[in-house]
Design a protein around this motif. Structure first.
Motif, PDB file in Angstrom:
ATOM      1  N   VAL A  85     -15.932 -51.528  13.085  1.00  0.00           N
ATOM      2  CA  VAL A  85     -16.303 -51.481  11.673  1.00  0.00           C
ATOM      3  C   VAL A  85     -16.491 -50.014  11.296  1.00  0.00           C
ATOM      4  N   LYS A 121     -16.914 -46.924   8.214  1.00  0.00           N
ATOM      5  CA  LYS A 121     -17.536 -46.770   6.896  1.00  0.00           C
ATOM      6  C   LYS A 121     -16.915 -45.659   6.036  1.00  0.00           C
ATOM      7  N   GLY A 145     -18.163 -52.634   5.152  1.00  0.00           N
ATOM      8  CA  GLY A 145     -17.426 -51.588   5.846  1.00  0.00           C
ATOM      9  C   GLY A 145     -15.955 -51.954   5.856  1.00  0.00           C
ATOM     10  N   GLU A 172     -20.440 -55.333   7.318  1.00  0.00           N
ATOM     11  CA  GLU A 172     -20.737 -54.070   7.990  1.00  0.00           C
ATOM     12  C   GLU A 172     -21.565 -54.215   9.248  1.00  0.00           C
TER      13      GLU A 172
END
Length: 448
Positions: free
Chosen positions: A208, A210, A226, A252
């Motif tokens: 994941v 960001k 994310g 996320e």
């Protein structure tokens, strides 16, 4: 986002509070939680603790048993008895490597008797309270038939919970490891690594990421979640191909499921964010094409329309397995508008269509943490059940590629803290891997 910590009473209360908020949004009756929360807190706080054991710098040492905790003091050791999560790897020679996280350290030990006894543990990395030990976080481990091993884990870089994934490798069956190094250079935040390996010994890493979300927020666009990113290495982590964001919006703080088929197809299972903040389970296929076998991402496929609309992170990712005939098996948790609980679905069309969701377990119990594994034409599913006092691991088996399933069976139980149940396979055998505070690490054979 989860704060980095070990599994303490305050952590448990925070996590339970998080799930209470989710359950409230999803109209789960509060009475069930009134009974469940005190019992779970009691089970956690009453879990006994081990005596400290001095770690040795090498796995070439005499075997000693990693025993469960023996008293009611806080669990402060970095040994397996105080671990919050443990991940196994059975190597080609039948030996078992176990990596775990405990009190801020990433630890490793080896067993030659399938987990009954272990060598003295080795600390691979230490990050203290910044080690990522969230509900769906764990150190991951994978190996090949030549004795090479790769481990990946995440830690938080700052107090805004931006994380970094580190990888470390061994070329001698886990006796010695390289120093941890960042998977991504100058990354924004990466969590929840998932590992897979194909027949050519390419190691895939999904996580994941960001960066896209941060970019959108910098533009003033309120963006949830994310992104799902993927890369791979052909030289056992000496270098990685340029990473690719394959889905810009996903949960996320939910784990990613991964499996690699014999037909050189890679599949990911994750909780995608659809329109209006709906967080439903999705599968995405990848194939190696051309003379360079470049990784091609296929369209994201929604497994079922659960319509779980929430801005609270579920901390509860799906799992996936590929069968002998390329059948896809997936299991997931949802508190959606259309269904609630644990569910299974299968696809024999490369994920383009799925069977109707099949409920797993008892809707009147607290069911969680499903996992699935395929072995030939057989498939296995496991999950955790909490009855207010005990956590149990339940299992079901299919002999016909998931078309029909046998009755559920309880294969393990504990009255204290426990990790997620995992499934692994080796030379035709299927094993349940389960770590509990009271009973210790268990590797339980499920077939003969």
């Amino acid at each position: 986002m989860n704060t980095p910590n070990t599994m303490t009473r305050s952590t448990l209360l925070h996590t339970v509070g998080h799930f209470l908020l989710i359950s409230n949004r999803c109209l789960i009756p509060w009475l069930k939680w009134i009974v469940w929360v005190p019992a779970l807190v009691a089970a956690q706080t009453q879990a006994p603790s081990p005596q400290l054991v001095q770690s040795k710098p090498s796995l070439q040492s005499t075997h000693e048993m990693h025993m469960p905790a023996q008293n009611k003091l806080p669990c402060l050791s970095t040994e397996i008895a105080c671990a919050n999560a443990a991940t196994p790897l059975i190597q080609a020679d039948g030996s078992l490597l176990l990596v775990w996280t405990a009190n801020g350290s990433v630890m490793l030990a080896k067993s030659t008797d399938l987990g009954k006894t272990f060598s003295a543990s080795v600390e691979l990395a230490r990050h203290g309270k910044m080690l990522d030990t969230g509900a769906d976080a764990r150190a991951q481990i994978i190996g090949d038939d030549t004795g090479r091993v790769l481990i990946a884990y995440a830690f938080f870089k700052d107090r805004q919970w931006n994380a970094q994934i580190n990888v470390l490798t061994s070329t001698d069956a886990g006796l010695h490891f390289s120093e941890p190094k960042a998977l991504i250079k100058n990354g924004v935040s990466e969590r929840f690594p998932s590992l897979g390996i194909d027949q050519e010994r390419r190691v895939f890493v999904a996580w994941v990421d960001k960066r896209w979300v941060h970019q959108q927020r910098a533009k003033g666009v309120n963006t949830l979640g994310g992104s799902i990113a993927i890369t791979y290495t052909e030289d056992w982590a000496q270098s990685f191909k340029a990473e690719t964001l394959v889905n810009p919006q996903s949960c996320e703080c939910c784990r990613i499921g991964m499996d690699v088929s014999s037909a050189e197809h890679l599949v990911l299972a994750y909780r995608a964010i659809f329109d209006k903040g709906v967080r439903d389970s999705a599968l995405q296929m990848f194939s190696a094409q051309g003379p360079t076998k470049a990784l091609i991402a296929h369209a994201v496929q929604r497994v079922a329309i659960d319509h779980w609309q929430t801005d609270v992170c579920p901390h509860h990712g799906p799992a996936v397995a590929v069968g002998e005939n390329q059948t896809l098996h997936t299991v997931w948790f949802t508190q959606g508008e259309h269904r609630k609980g644990l569910f299974y679905a299968r696809s024999d069309g490369h994920g383009r269509h799925f069977s109707a969701p099949m409920a797993m377990g008892d809707v009147n119990s607290q069911e969680s943490r499903p996992f699935v594994l395929a072995q030939g034409r057989e498939a296995w599913m496991v999950w955790k059940r909490f009855d207010g006092v005990h956590s149990s691991v339940m299992v079901r088996n299919s002999k016909d590629d998931g078309l029909t399933w046998g009755q559920e069976m309880r294969v393990a139980q504990t009255a204290g803290f426990s990790d997620h149940p995992l499934l692994i396979k080796h030379q035709g055998r299927v094993y349940l891997s389960w770590l509990t505070r009271m009973e210790g690490f268990q590797l339980i054979g499920l077939n003969s």
